[in-house]
Write a protein that holds these residues in place. Sequence first.
Motif, PDB file in Angstrom:
ATOM      1  N   ASN A  38      11.581   1.983   4.306  1.00  0.00           N
ATOM      2  CA  ASN A  38      12.446   2.175   3.303  1.00  0.00           C
ATOM      3  C   ASN A  38      13.926   1.805   3.774  1.00  0.00           C
ATOM      4  O   ASN A  38      14.804   1.343   2.907  1.00  0.00           O
ATOM      5  CB  ASN A  38      12.320   3.446   2.877  1.00  0.00           C
ATOM      6  CG  ASN A  38      10.932   3.654   2.070  1.00  0.00           C
ATOM      7  OD1 ASN A  38      10.294   2.779   1.486  1.00  0.00           O
ATOM      8  ND2 ASN A  38      10.713   4.884   1.876  1.00  0.00           N
ATOM      9  N   GLN A  39      14.111   2.222   4.856  1.00  0.00           N
ATOM     10  CA  GLN A  39      15.546   1.973   5.469  1.00  0.00           C
ATOM     11  C   GLN A  39      15.690   0.653   5.698  1.00  0.00           C
ATOM     12  O   GLN A  39      16.831   0.112   5.304  1.00  0.00           O
ATOM     13  CB  GLN A  39      15.659   2.778   7.082  1.00  0.00           C
ATOM     14  CG  GLN A  39      16.841   2.596   7.531  1.00  0.00           C
ATOM     15  CD  GLN A  39      16.883   3.508   8.818  1.00  0.00           C
ATOM     16  OE1 GLN A  39      16.090   3.942   9.197  1.00  0.00           O
ATOM     17  NE2 GLN A  39      17.947   3.068   9.517  1.00  0.00           N
ATOM     18  N   ALA A  84       4.441   8.709   7.464  1.00  0.00           N
ATOM     19  CA  ALA A  84       5.989   9.160   7.098  1.00  0.00           C
ATOM     20  C   ALA A  84       6.920   8.639   8.051  1.00  0.00           C
ATOM     21  O   ALA A  84       7.824   7.920   7.411  1.00  0.00           O
ATOM     22  CB  ALA A  84       6.113  10.693   7.241  1.00  0.00           C
ATOM     23  N   HIS A  85       6.599   8.340   9.180  1.00  0.00           N
ATOM     24  CA  HIS A  85       7.754   7.453   9.928  1.00  0.00           C
ATOM     25  C   HIS A  85       7.858   6.012   9.591  1.00  0.00           C
ATOM     26  O   HIS A  85       8.862   5.394   9.748  1.00  0.00           O
ATOM     27  CB  HIS A  85       7.406   7.677  11.542  1.00  0.00           C
ATOM     28  CG  HIS A  85       7.424   8.997  11.917  1.00  0.00           C
ATOM     29  ND1 HIS A  85       6.469  10.046  11.679  1.00  0.00           N
ATOM     30  CD2 HIS A  85       8.375   9.839  12.679  1.00  0.00           C
ATOM     31  CE1 HIS A  85       6.723  11.100  12.457  1.00  0.00           C
ATOM     32  NE2 HIS A  85       7.831  10.961  12.746  1.00  0.00           N
ATOM     33  N   THR A  86       6.541   5.216   9.460  1.00  0.00           N
ATOM     34  CA  THR A  86       6.610   3.801   9.021  1.00  0.00           C
ATOM     35  C   THR A  86       7.165   3.879   7.589  1.00  0.00           C
ATOM     36  O   THR A  86       7.935   2.618   7.521  1.00  0.00           O
ATOM     37  CB  THR A  86       5.100   3.361   9.138  1.00  0.00           C
ATOM     38  OG1 THR A  86       4.690   3.647  10.402  1.00  0.00           O
ATOM     39  CG2 THR A  86       4.970   1.721   8.742  1.00  0.00           C
ATOM     40  N   THR A 137       0.904  -1.240  -0.083  1.00  0.00           N
ATOM     41  CA  THR A 137      -0.051   0.088  -0.079  1.00  0.00           C
ATOM     42  C   THR A 137       0.894   1.152   0.159  1.00  0.00           C
ATOM     43  O   THR A 137       0.498   2.228  -0.747  1.00  0.00           O
ATOM     44  CB  THR A 137      -1.021   0.014   1.018  1.00  0.00           C
ATOM     45  OG1 THR A 137      -1.676  -1.060   1.147  1.00  0.00           O
ATOM     46  CG2 THR A 137      -1.896   1.270   1.209  1.00  0.00           C
ATOM     47  N   LEU A 138       1.943   1.097   0.955  1.00  0.00           N
ATOM     48  CA  LEU A 138       2.771   2.373   0.836  1.00  0.00           C
ATOM     49  C   LEU A 138       3.379   2.697  -0.429  1.00  0.00           C
ATOM     50  O   LEU A 138       3.615   3.911  -0.959  1.00  0.00           O
ATOM     51  CB  LEU A 138       3.921   2.277   2.222  1.00  0.00           C
ATOM     52  CG  LEU A 138       2.946   2.249   3.271  1.00  0.00           C
ATOM     53  CD1 LEU A 138       4.328   2.031   4.428  1.00  0.00           C
ATOM     54  CD2 LEU A 138       2.423   3.672   3.790  1.00  0.00           C
ATOM     55  N   ALA A 139       3.949   1.491  -1.022  1.00  0.00           N
ATOM     56  CA  ALA A 139       4.557   1.828  -2.337  1.00  0.00           C
ATOM     57  C   ALA A 139       3.643   2.251  -3.310  1.00  0.00           C
ATOM     58  O   ALA A 139       4.263   2.866  -4.444  1.00  0.00           O
ATOM     59  CB  ALA A 139       5.308   0.333  -2.819  1.00  0.00           C
ATOM     60  N   ALA A 140       2.462   2.043  -3.323  1.00  0.00           N
ATOM     61  CA  ALA A 140       1.402   2.569  -4.476  1.00  0.00           C
ATOM     62  C   ALA A 140       0.870   3.873  -4.191  1.00  0.00           C
ATOM     63  O   ALA A 140       0.099   4.446  -4.814  1.00  0.00           O
ATOM     64  CB  ALA A 140       0.276   1.584  -4.446  1.00  0.00           C
TER      65      ALA A 140
END
Length: 220
Positions: A213-214, A206-208, A197-200
């Motif tokens: 990503n890290q 923002a923190h998650t 979901t975040l990739a799309a």
Amino acid sequence: MTTTAVLPIKSFSANAKTRLADELALGPRRALVEAMFTDVLTALRRTAAIDRIVVVSADHGAQRIAGGHGAAIVEDAAVGHSNAASAGIADALTHGADRVLIVPGDCPLLDPGELTELLGLDVPGRTALVIPDRHGSGTNGLLLTPPDALTPAFGEDSAARHHQLAVAQGSEPHTVSVRSLALDIDTPEDLALLTETLAATRGGAAHTRGMLNQLARSRG
């Protein structure tokens, strides 16, 4: 109508999100719990219809983050999510809240706009709005008017249980879908769906998003 948001949060310890242990080592798992909690706090703080935020936790790290976001802190005896929610309700009643919104700390997609819509619903009288998880069986949120409209009882199949409790305690239950509260992160499947979901999407969590990503870069 004054609204208090109640956010119970377990410790950021080794016991946090143990069902993710096969996917994430202890350090990243703790970082994920902290990041999700921070994103939920941020969403609550950005919701103008929420007058006060109460974090219920015994974890000093969670208390520090909560204080940084202007939230009140209720010390939790670590006796379960339902009891922690009840402690938050008691605090809200002490401070004169007309209603409480109870949300978990592991729904990082929580959207202030959707919360504003939820809090703007015209549902008169003694009511319990039950917000189910993505499976429709668990409960990822309760909006209670007044705060003691029912006694929280989270866990497996709690959505139906909360309806029954509301009726037994003289409140009118309603099921309300809130898309950004549907996904709580407990299992590897949940984590995979969150990552997808975040990739799309752009913006939010923002923190998650940054933490995942890290983690992906370190694995790469």
